[in-house]
Enzyme design. Structure first.
Site, mmCIF file in Angstrom:
data_model
loop_
_atom_site.group_PDB
_atom_site.id
_atom_site.type_symbol
_atom_site.label_atom_id
_atom_site.label_comp_id
_atom_site.label_asym_id
_atom_site.label_seq_id
_atom_site.Cartn_x
_atom_site.Cartn_y
_atom_site.Cartn_z
ATOM 1 C CD GLU A 13 35.238 32.572 39.917
ATOM 2 O OE1 GLU A 13 36.409 32.892 39.625
ATOM 3 O OE2 GLU A 13 34.652 33.041 40.905
ATOM 4 C CG ASP A 14 39.400 35.586 37.229
ATOM 5 O OD1 ASP A 14 38.490 35.521 38.077
ATOM 6 O OD2 ASP A 14 40.416 36.291 37.378
ATOM 7 N N GLY A 28 40.403 35.812 43.724
ATOM 8 C CA GLY A 28 39.281 35.084 44.320
ATOM 9 C C GLY A 28 39.387 34.893 45.818
ATOM 10 C CB ILE A 29 42.268 34.876 48.076
ATOM 11 C CG1 ILE A 29 42.782 33.708 47.210
ATOM 12 C CG2 ILE A 29 42.577 34.653 49.547
ATOM 13 C CD1 ILE A 29 42.200 32.363 47.521
ATOM 14 C CG ASN A 32 35.575 47.505 47.978
ATOM 15 O OD1 ASN A 32 35.102 48.346 48.737
ATOM 16 N ND2 ASN A 32 36.702 46.875 48.241
ATOM 17 C CB SER A 60 32.127 39.324 43.457
ATOM 18 O OG SER A 60 33.329 39.926 43.874
ATOM 19 C CG ASP A 112 34.966 36.310 39.870
ATOM 20 O OD1 ASP A 112 34.776 36.719 41.027
ATOM 21 O OD2 ASP A 112 36.069 36.393 39.287
ATOM 22 C CB SER A 171 34.870 42.291 45.679
ATOM 23 O OG SER A 171 35.046 43.658 46.006
ATOM 24 N NE ARG A 191 38.805 44.381 51.885
ATOM 25 C CZ ARG A 191 37.752 45.126 52.202
ATOM 26 N NH1 ARG A 191 37.733 45.800 53.335
ATOM 27 N NH2 ARG A 191 36.714 45.208 51.394
HETATM 28 C C1 G6P Z 1 38.001 39.242 44.568
HETATM 29 C C2 G6P Z 1 39.440 39.414 44.112
HETATM 30 C C3 G6P Z 1 40.388 39.223 45.270
HETATM 31 C C4 G6P Z 1 39.988 40.119 46.436
HETATM 32 C C5 G6P Z 1 38.563 39.804 46.866
HETATM 33 C C6 G6P Z 1 38.079 40.699 48.001
HETATM 34 O O1 G6P Z 1 37.745 37.894 44.775
HETATM 35 O O2 G6P Z 1 39.762 38.490 43.082
HETATM 36 O O3 G6P Z 1 41.698 39.529 44.839
HETATM 37 O O4 G6P Z 1 40.862 39.945 47.532
HETATM 38 O O5 G6P Z 1 37.704 39.982 45.749
HETATM 39 O O6 G6P Z 1 37.939 42.018 47.532
HETATM 40 P P1 G6P Z 1 37.623 43.271 48.437
HETATM 41 O O7 G6P Z 1 37.208 44.327 47.466
HETATM 42 O O8 G6P Z 1 36.499 42.894 49.362
HETATM 43 O O9 G6P Z 1 38.860 43.610 49.211
HETATM 44 MG MG MG Z 2 37.989 36.698 39.717
#
Ligand code: G6P
Ligand code: MG
Length: 217
Positions: free
Chosen positions: A170-171, A47-48, A119, A115, A10, A117, A50
């Site tokens: 993972e955290d 981990g949730i 980003n 991940s 992660d 994310s 956007r």
């Molecule tokens: C990770 C973070 C979350 C975040 C998600 C989406 O899992 O722990 O807090 O909402 O990524 O990230 P993003 O960069 O796509 O907004």
């Molecule tokens: Mg994480």
């Protein structure tokens, strides 16, 4: 080498601490909408995705928005977030993370990012560790979010290793569940009383060695 052949990581909270940037951007958005957003609430967003994060925040604020408005709000938050992460430095890699990745590569293990994310590419590039991954699976390449195991199953597939031979780092509780649902070993980064389903819990990757990786078998 043990029967473990790949490590899946992660990003946020394991390799880098971007939670603080997510917090600042979500707080700014909540404040603009007329309510507050606490660090405790931010913890629940680890981990949730956007979109799901936005929906939770709007619920906490007692605000309802149309789908079009939600898209605009998520974009607004992301623009602020991207402004912050594009200034990230290699010094922001969490202690021991880069050293552990280098040790894994030297020992012949496959590595992948897993991940939520969208980003992750820019973050890895800014902190200078893109080259340490054989595959990058992130929010741009999955449809189901953690605790669904999709992101880790795709990571295992991308590096050509069966899930049983993978270890997930993972955290987030949702991420630990995702790894277990995928049939993988999971190392939790955080507190054992929180990450109760992890096979091993450490406070950070600085505690990881090839020896305690092999001992997970
Ligand atoms: C990770 C973070 C979350 C975040 C998600 C989406 O899992 O722990 O807090 O909402 O990524 O990230 P993003 O960069 O796509 O907004
Ligand atoms: Mg994480």
């Amino acid at each position: 080498m043990s029967q473990i052949q790949a490590c899946l990581f992660d990003l946020d909270g394991v390799l880098v601490d971007t939670a603080v940037y997510h917090y600042k951007a979500w707080k700014r958005l909540a404040n603009e909408l007329g309510f507050d957003f606490t660090e405790i609430q931010n913890e629940e967003l680890k981990g949730i995705s956007r979109v799901k994060s936005l929906e939770l925040i709007l619920g906490w604020g007692g605000v309802s928005k149309t789908e079009m408005e939600k898209t605009e709000l998520a974009t607004r938050k992301n623009n602020w977030y991207v402004n912050m992460i594009t200034q990230m430095q290699p010094s922001e890699i969490l202690p021991g993370a880069k050293e552990f990745l280098i040790a894994l590569k030297k020992a012949g293990y496959k590595t992948a990012l897993g991940s939520a994310s969208k980003n992750s590419g820019v973050i890895l590039e800014k902190v200078g560790i893109t080259y340490l991954f054989d595959a990058i699976i992130d929010g741009n390449s999955v449809t189901a979010s953690k605790p669904n195991p999709e992101v880790f199953l795709k990571g295992a597939e991308a590096v050509g290793v069966t899930p049983e031979a993978c270890v997930v780092f993972e955290d987030a509780i949702a991420g630990v569940e995702a790894g277990k649902a995928g049939g993988m070993k999971v190392v939790g980064i955080g507190l054992p009383e929180v990450l109760i389903n992890a096979d091993l819990v450490v406070s950070g990757l600085h505690e990881m060695t090839l020896e305690n990786l092999i001992a997970l078998n």
